[in-house]
Design an enzyme around this catalytic site. Structure first.
Site, PDB file in Angstrom:
ATOM      1  N   LYS A 221       0.449  52.645 -26.876  1.00 32.77           N
ATOM      2  CA  LYS A 221       0.626  53.556 -25.738  1.00 32.77           C
ATOM      3  C   LYS A 221       1.653  54.599 -26.134  1.00 32.77           C
ATOM      4  CE  LYS A 221       1.612  50.006 -23.210  1.00 32.77           C
ATOM      5  NZ  LYS A 221       0.908  50.023 -21.949  1.00 32.77           N
ATOM      6  N   ARG A 222       1.789  55.617 -25.302  1.00 31.30           N
ATOM      7  CA  ARG A 222       2.790  56.645 -25.542  1.00 31.30           C
ATOM      8  C   ARG A 222       4.160  56.001 -25.735  1.00 31.30           C
ATOM      9  NH1 ARG A 222       5.477  59.551 -21.448  1.00 31.30           N
ATOM     10  NH2 ARG A 222       4.094  58.521 -19.950  1.00 31.30           N
TER      11      ARG A 222
ATOM     12  N   LYS B  92      -8.344  48.074 -20.199  1.00 30.44           N
ATOM     13  CA  LYS B  92      -9.235  48.093 -21.369  1.00 30.44           C
ATOM     14  C   LYS B  92      -9.119  46.790 -22.154  1.00 30.44           C
ATOM     15  CE  LYS B  92      -8.386  53.015 -21.473  1.00 30.44           C
ATOM     16  NZ  LYS B  92      -7.428  54.026 -21.939  1.00 30.44           N
TER      17      LYS B  92
ATOM     18  N   THR C 211      -3.653  52.080 -17.795  1.00 32.87           N
ATOM     19  CA  THR C 211      -5.095  51.821 -17.911  1.00 32.87           C
ATOM     20  C   THR C 211      -5.403  51.051 -19.193  1.00 32.87           C
ATOM     21  OG1 THR C 211      -5.378  54.038 -18.870  1.00 32.87           O
ATOM     22  CG2 THR C 211      -5.876  53.770 -16.521  1.00 32.87           C
TER      23      THR C 211
ATOM     24  N   LYS D 296       8.500  52.182 -21.381  1.00 31.97           N
ATOM     25  CA  LYS D 296       7.396  51.320 -21.807  1.00 31.97           C
ATOM     26  C   LYS D 296       7.881  50.171 -22.693  1.00 31.97           C
ATOM     27  CE  LYS D 296       3.986  55.012 -21.338  1.00 31.97           C
ATOM     28  NZ  LYS D 296       3.105  54.430 -20.294  1.00 31.97           N
TER      29      LYS D 296
ATOM     30  N   HIS E 151       1.307  60.651 -10.623  1.00 29.31           N
ATOM     31  CA  HIS E 151       1.200  59.724 -11.749  1.00 29.31           C
ATOM     32  C   HIS E 151       2.542  59.220 -12.264  1.00 29.31           C
ATOM     33  CE1 HIS E 151      -3.106  59.796 -12.790  1.00 29.31           C
ATOM     34  NE2 HIS E 151      -3.096  61.055 -12.378  1.00 29.31           N
TER      35      HIS E 151
END
Length: 842
Positions: free
Chosen positions: A552-553, A664, A660, A558, A361
């Site tokens: 998100k985290r 969504k 993911t 990111k 991952h």
């Protein structure tokens, strides 16, 4: 009155009676004492009764047919709330609502009492939850295995802009969905030493003088859509082998009397303890071995009931490792086969490799787990011996594949020759399994070319791609009922279990009446999200503004920081007089930073600081708002995602494995603003580049910047970027806390801006401008593209992903189960002559 099946009937009258009986006889409540929490528990028990009725039938059928099962091992299962999902999947949402309405209650009000199950943090855990949903819906025999964390991931509070971690006591009112299995207790050993002896002509090893902790099983039923197959999520809770030292207590040493109990139960207290210190890292190691050892013992117990040879083990068992957290399953399975079952090494290794699959991952080298050899030696000495033996045999083979190429051999080795030596768990997982899969096409290619090129060359047949997916039942049917109904009215309901059918929606993108209906559904979702935000945080949100969301985290790669710097650029434009023609935008952030990740926590503070200044600036006429939503979780996502217009997926190309959240948002009609990273690439392929907003450098272009990139050059070359950075660096957003953002400055400039924020910032700004202008000037076209995105999201169902796993990795087939409506089965199971005769067990 006709006879009711109160415990398992799916009609409203049966549910109503079951609800009333649980209130009175389970919870001891009458009309004078019942509370909202009591009503929630009674409804949950009523739904659980129906789950258990079908659950037992499913497990009996799986045993009787001697099916092959999937065992999905994951340190996280981010399940969220269960009531709505279970009601939708059984399905009995409408009848449950009618039953409660007859009694004067509302289903939604009662369901609001449920707290999120705190068993995960981010995409890894939510993926595992979606996979469980898909396996049950597709009627694949499966177990999920993990840890029953007492506190799980922390509850995030934002105080003066700073993240503060509070215990997430999600079990404080009990968990009505789980069943404690007091008959399933697994002893787990730590420490001790290894003794070697010769027995019947072969050398055997014994792990002795160990400390023992017990694992107690808690089961949660996982129902597939249609209510036919109910699989099991089995979570392990740590217990002391001896809970209380009476002699110490009698002598007045009350602390010592319970010390062993407290130490043992620490293993399942918290998800991801801070591992900046040795004790935290050691606790994580013990957690990982604890749940792996419990799970494999349970798998062995079930397999032995079939009374077949060990060579048959892979024909009944497929084990999938969700990242490297469960990778100690490899030496543990070898230990069990060699030391306990006395198989020879080659036979045991053949069984192991045929059984194990590994999902990677991450593309971040520092995120690949490594355990110090001294730590393993102190806690799991026998496993370290086995790992060394695996590595020895593997390297003998590798040397023949790469003769004389010692640098390659060194990179392939399971043991890293550092100080101290480290065990590379990803290398162990690849060597010990028959399949290693990435989770997006780009990710898989980078695994082979960048992360593990030598292992990929040696084992090309093992590497494969399984692009992640999400459950459309959870994230569309359950999270966004108005949109789900609009889709069903247009194309029928087959999309719920066959998401390929969502492609039938594409012609409706050109139907003006459908676009108008979609626009109304989106507006309703925004109004509901605004109500939620106001109720929980007291912030008023303009529902006519663009909802631009990045949830998100929190992590540097990111690039929440990229978004924040761009917001300051927009703020400067508006202060310069552009506010009048600027479409109103509400920027929503959410996510948790790891407790020990100082820079990520500072990014949260930075976002909150700019929000505080911008939101109070009357000169921009409310056209720009920024909110950081504390304690982001599944329940919040189910409110925010349906309301979103712009989905921010802006990681540096080549860093995000898949994502993911992007899926969504897509299936809920948001348009993606993103880089060509992770599954974004496949979103572009499915939706068409004209229906998303892509910006920035590709992974190859990012690599090519390695030797020439200078963040100062980008700042000085672009006046907007320079002005934005001037505001930041002069303390405009932190005048009362001077210098607090100095670590961000160092990261961006002195340390070279590892994630290339400035390289992509101009392109990002241009793409964002295109998105805003389209929304403002061509709203109907915006809605057309949104509908196209929904119709193009068929690939991103977890059903498709699981079908690929089942066929290409696990070799597991579905086991269709009928809805079981026998009332006599409970009485038969209770009869004394039947007690203990059934070998299926749990």
């Amino acid at each position: 009155m006709e006879k009711l099946n109160i415990r398992f009937g799916r009609d409203s009258e049966s549910i109503k009676w079951d609800f009333a009986e649980h209130l009175k006889y389970t919870l001891s409540c009458d009309r004078y004492s019942t509370t909202e929490k009591d009503r929630f528990m009674a409804l949950a028990y009523s739904i659980r009764d129906r789950l258990i009725h079908q659950w037992i039938h499913t497990q009996q059928q799986h045993h009787d047919l001697r099916v092959k099962r999937v065992y999905y091992l994951s340190l996280e299962f981010l399940m969220g709330r269960a009531m709505g999902n279970n009601a939708v999947n059984l399905p009995l949402e409408d009848t449950a609502k009618q039953a409660l309405m007859d009694l004067g209650y509302g289903f939604e009000e009662i369901a609001e009492q449920e707290v999120d199950a705190g068993l995960g943090n981010g995409g890894l855990g939510r993926l595992a939850a979606c996979f469980l949903d898909s396996m049950a819906t597709m009627e694949l025999p499966a177990f999920g295995y993990g840890i029953r964390y007492n506190y799980g991931i922390f509850r995030q509070q934002i105080i003066n802009g700073y993240q503060k971690e509070e215990p997430d006591d999600w079990l404080r009112f009990g968990n009505p969905w789980e069943v404690e299995r007091r008959d399933i207790v697994v002893p787990v050993s730590f420490g001790g030493k290894v003794e070697s002896m010769v027995r019947r002509g072969r050398r055997v090893c014994s792990w002795v003088d160990t400390q023992q902790i017990n694992g107690l099983a808690y089961d949660t039923p996982i129902v597939g859509h249609g209510g036919k197959t109910v699989n099991t999520l089995r979570l392990w809770s740590s217990r002391a082998s001896e809970g209380f030292n009476f002699q110490d207590f009698s002598e007045g040493d009350y602390v010592e009397a319970v010390k062993a109990k407290v130490m043992a139960e620490n293993l399942s207290q918290v998800l991801y303890p801070n591992d900046n210190l040795y004790l935290g890292k050691e606790l994580r190691l013990k957690q990982q071995y604890f749940f792996v050892a419990c799970s494999l013992a349970d798998i062995f117990r079930r397999f032995k009931k079939y009374a077949v040879s060990w060579e048959e083990f892979p024909n009944y068992v497929a084990i999938q490792l969700n990242d490297t957290h469960p990778s100690l399953a490899i030496p543990e399975l070898m230990r069990l086969l060699i030391d306990e079952e006395e198989l020879d090494w080659d036979t045991a290794w053949d069984i192991l490799q045929k059984t194990m699959g590994y999902t990677n991952h991450t593309l971040m080298p520092e995120a690949l787990e490594k355990w110090p050899v001294p730590m393993l030696e102190a806690n799991l000495p026998r496993h370290l011996q086995i790992i060394y033996e695996i590595n020895h045999r593997f390297l003998k083979r590798a040397i023949t594949f790469f003769p004389g190429e010692m640098q390659k051999i060194s990179r392939m080795s399971i043991i890293e020759e550092s100080a101290p030596k480290q065990v590379r768990m990803a290398n162990l997982s690849i060597v010990g399994s028959h399949s290693t899969n990435g989770v997006a096409a780009l990710h898989t290619e980078l695994l082979k070319s960048r992360m593990f090129p030598e292992l990929s060359a040696m084992f090309p047949e093992r590497f494969n791609n399984k692009t992640n997916g999400i459950s459309q039942r959870r994230w569309l049917l359950n999270a966004n009922p108005p949109l789900a109904q609009l889709i069903t009215d247009a194309i029928g309901e087959r999309w719920i279990t066959d998401f390929r059918k969502i492609e039938d929606l594409r012609p409706f993108a050109d139907d003006s009446s459908f676009r108008e209906a979609f626009s109304k559904v989106k507006k309703t979702a925004k109004e509901q999200a605004a109500q939620y935000i106001y109720r929980d945080f007291g912030w008023k949100v303009d529902v006519d503004s663009i909802f631009d969301t990045q949830v998100k985290r929190i992590h540097e790669y990111k690039r929440q920081l990229l978004n924040a710097i761009h917001i300051i650029m927009l703020y400067n434009r508006m202060r310069d007089g552009d506010a009048k023609d600027f479409p109103a935008v509400t920027f929503l952030f959410g996510g948790k930073a790891a407790p020990g990740y100082v820079l990520a926590k500072l990014i949260i503070k930075f976002i909150c600081s700019i929000a505080d200044v911008i939101n109070r600036d009357a000169s921009i006429h409310g056209k720009l708002k920024v909110h950081f939503l504390p304690n982001y979780r599944v329940t919040m996502a189910e409110r925010i995602i349906p309301a979103t217009n712009i989905s921010e997926q802006i990681s540096t190309a080549g860093t995000e494995a898949s994502g993911t959240g992007n899926m969504k948002f897509m299936c809920n009609g948001a348009l993606t603003l993103g880089t060509l990273d992770g599954a974004n690439i496949e979103i572009v392929e499915q939706a068409g580049k004209e229906n998303v907003f892509i910006f920035g450098h590709t992974a190859e272009e990012i690599d090519s910047l390695k030797d020439s990139y200078d963040p100062y050059d980008y700042c000085t070359a672009n006046d907007e970027i320079r002005r934005a950075m001037d505001l930041i660096l002069t303390g405009y957003f932190n005048f009362s806390e001077p210098g607090i953002f100095e670590p961000l400055r160092r990261s961006l400039f002195d340390e070279g801006d590892r994630y290339r924020h400035f390289a992509d910032l101009t392109s990002y700004s241009t793409a964002h401008s295109k998105a805003r202008n389209l929304y403002r000037d061509s709203f109907d076209e915006w809605n057309r593209r949104a509908v196209i995105n929904i119709a193009a999201s068929s690939k991103f169902s977890s059903d498709r992903t699981i079908a690929q796993y089942a066929k290409e990795i696990w070799n597991v087939e579905s086991c269709p189960t009928k809805v079981f409506d026998s009332a006599e089965a409970a009485l038969e199971d209770a009869k004394a002559e039947n007690n203990g005769n059934y070998l299926g067990g749990h």
